[in-house]
Design a protein around this motif. Structure first.
Motif, short mmCIF file in Angstrom:
data_model
loop_
_atom_site.label_atom_id
_atom_site.label_comp_id
_atom_site.label_asym_id
_atom_site.label_seq_id
_atom_site.Cartn_x
_atom_site.Cartn_y
_atom_site.Cartn_z
N UNK A 112 0.84 -0.98 0.01
CA UNK A 112 0.06 -0.02 -0.17
C UNK A 112 0.75 1.19 0.04
N UNK A 113 1.60 1.59 -1.19
CA UNK A 113 2.32 2.64 -1.31
C UNK A 113 1.75 3.31 -2.41
N UNK A 114 1.71 4.79 -2.62
CA UNK A 114 1.04 5.49 -3.55
C UNK A 114 2.18 5.57 -4.72
N UNK A 115 2.18 4.65 -5.38
CA UNK A 115 3.08 4.50 -6.78
C UNK A 115 2.17 3.79 -7.86
N UNK A 116 2.61 3.89 -9.10
CA UNK A 116 2.11 3.18 -10.19
C UNK A 116 2.31 1.57 -9.79
N UNK A 117 1.49 0.63 -10.31
CA UNK A 117 1.59 -0.71 -10.25
C UNK A 117 3.11 -1.11 -10.62
N UNK A 118 3.39 -0.67 -11.91
CA UNK A 118 4.66 -1.15 -12.52
C UNK A 118 5.71 -0.64 -11.64
N UNK A 119 5.82 0.38 -10.78
CA UNK A 119 7.02 0.57 -10.01
C UNK A 119 7.51 -0.74 -9.00
N UNK A 120 6.59 -1.53 -8.96
CA UNK A 120 6.68 -2.82 -8.09
C UNK A 120 7.61 -3.77 -8.74
N UNK A 121 7.98 -3.54 -10.08
CA UNK A 121 8.84 -4.19 -10.73
C UNK A 121 10.13 -3.62 -11.15
N UNK A 122 10.38 -2.42 -10.39
CA UNK A 122 11.41 -1.44 -10.59
C UNK A 122 11.76 -0.97 -9.13
N UNK A 291 9.76 8.76 -0.42
CA UNK A 291 9.14 9.10 -1.59
C UNK A 291 8.10 10.36 -1.20
N UNK A 292 7.69 10.15 0.05
CA UNK A 292 6.94 11.48 0.61
C UNK A 292 7.66 12.67 0.71
N UNK A 293 8.99 12.48 1.01
CA UNK A 293 9.81 13.68 1.24
C UNK A 293 10.26 14.11 -0.06
N UNK A 294 9.88 13.43 -1.19
CA UNK A 294 10.49 14.11 -2.41
C UNK A 294 11.67 13.87 -2.92
#
Length: 329
Positions: A112-122, A291-294
């Motif tokens: 549950x992290x606010x990223x696009x699904x494909x980010x979990x492959x990278x 990620x939250x901290x930019x």
């Protein structure tokens, strides 16, 4: 009808299109506890080259004529498991195909992290975890360290650059070509070496690391590793993640500065990310915070269509990707 790429023949040197074959898998009914997944994103990674050889390693070789494997993101379209319902987006390891039928225990929900699904492959998947544990745990990078990372424009290397900066390190990256070097610099690298410029890496590194380096994160081996040995400080730590320079040739570059390991008391350690999978919560916690901290950004090179998968894979060995290489279905 489901289709999958198989390994038709084992490559000698750099693979070619002739080593792969796209086959029909047919369609079967689900067994109890199984799910059917329509894949939407496939990962190709350099380590897959090693699985094409029929040799004993940390992961079994691909079987000739059998569907190949790799990270994938998809949607559950049919389920006979209480663990997953239709419409749920999941991740699994049955890539190189457009549809996967798997036991539910081989499928994972997305964190549950606010990223696009494909980010979990990278960046939020295996490459990111490799960067995180390799830099922090294996190399023990600390605030104030000078960190050198090869293949800094790749999926792993670009994440190493950003984690090292978040940890307060000085970062030197290496990438091929002006465009990639500019991107690595935009990630926060303090200096970037263009290994395609004609200047030997050992000389270029010496010019930007006059006081030496504390950490080297190795993705390529070869002259980059030799340069790190040449400029490592006393007690330098070298985390060996990959050696893409030798994956196809099988011949390592001569290491002229290897003897410096002794007098400078350097430590060289190879590692496999699967050794740290039980600590994934630490990775997601810290990466989510950065990620939250930019402090994190990512880039993806995308090829479209199942048919493009072998070409996407081969692009990894010719500098065809900036950031993570993905196939979109």
């Amino acid at each position: 009808m489901a289709r999958a790429w198989t390994l038709k023949s084992r490559p000698q040197g750099l693979p070619t299109a002739d080593n792969f074959e796209l086959v029909d898998l047919g369609r079967r009914d689900l067994g109890e506890g199984e799910v059917r997944i329509a894949n939407s994103w496939l990962s190709v990674d350099p380590y897959m080259r090693g699985r094409m050889n029929d040799v004993k390693s940390y992961t079994p070789p691909f079987e000739l004529g059998a569907p190949m494997q790799g990270g994938a993101i998809g949607t559950v379209v049919e389920s006979r498991s209480d663990r997953f319902k239709e419409g749920e987006t999941v991740q699994h390891f049955a890539g190189w195909r457009d549809e996967a039928v798997l036991p539910a225990d081989q499928v994972q929900p997305l964190p549950q992290i606010d990223v696009d699904p494909q980010a979990y492959l990278g960046q939020f998947g295996m490459p990111g975890m490799t960067a995180y544990f390799g830099l922090i745990e294996v190399a023990g990078a600390q605030e104030g360290d000078t960190v050198f990372v090869s293949a800094a424009a790749g999926a792993v290397g670009s994440t190493v650059v950003q984690i090292a900066k978040a940890k307060g390190c000085r970062v030197i990256g290496s990438a091929g070509g002006a465009e990639k070097c500019a991107w690595v610099e935009s990630l926060g690298a303090d200096a970037v070496i263009d290994y395609k410029s004609g200047t030997p890496v050992v000389k270029a590194l010496g010019e930007v690391a006059r006081n030496g380096i504390d950490v080297y994160f190795d993705n390529v081996g070869g002259e980059h590793l030799d340069a790190a040995l040449a400029h490592g400080k006393q007690g330098a730590r070298l985390a060996i993640c990959g050696m893409i320079d030798v994956y196809n040739s099988g011949k390592a570059t001569e290491l002229r500065y290897l003897a410096r390991l002794i007098g400078m008391r350097m430590r060289v350690q190879g590692f496999i990310v699967s050794d740290y999978m039980d600590r994934a919560a630490e990775f997601y916690r810290d990466m989510g915070g950065w990620l939250k901290d930019g402090k994190l950004q990512r880039h993806e090179t995308v090829r479209d269509g199942l048919e493009a998968t072998p070409d996407a894979f081969l692009g990894l060995f010719s500098g065809g990707n900036t950031g993570k290489m993905l196939v979109r279905l």
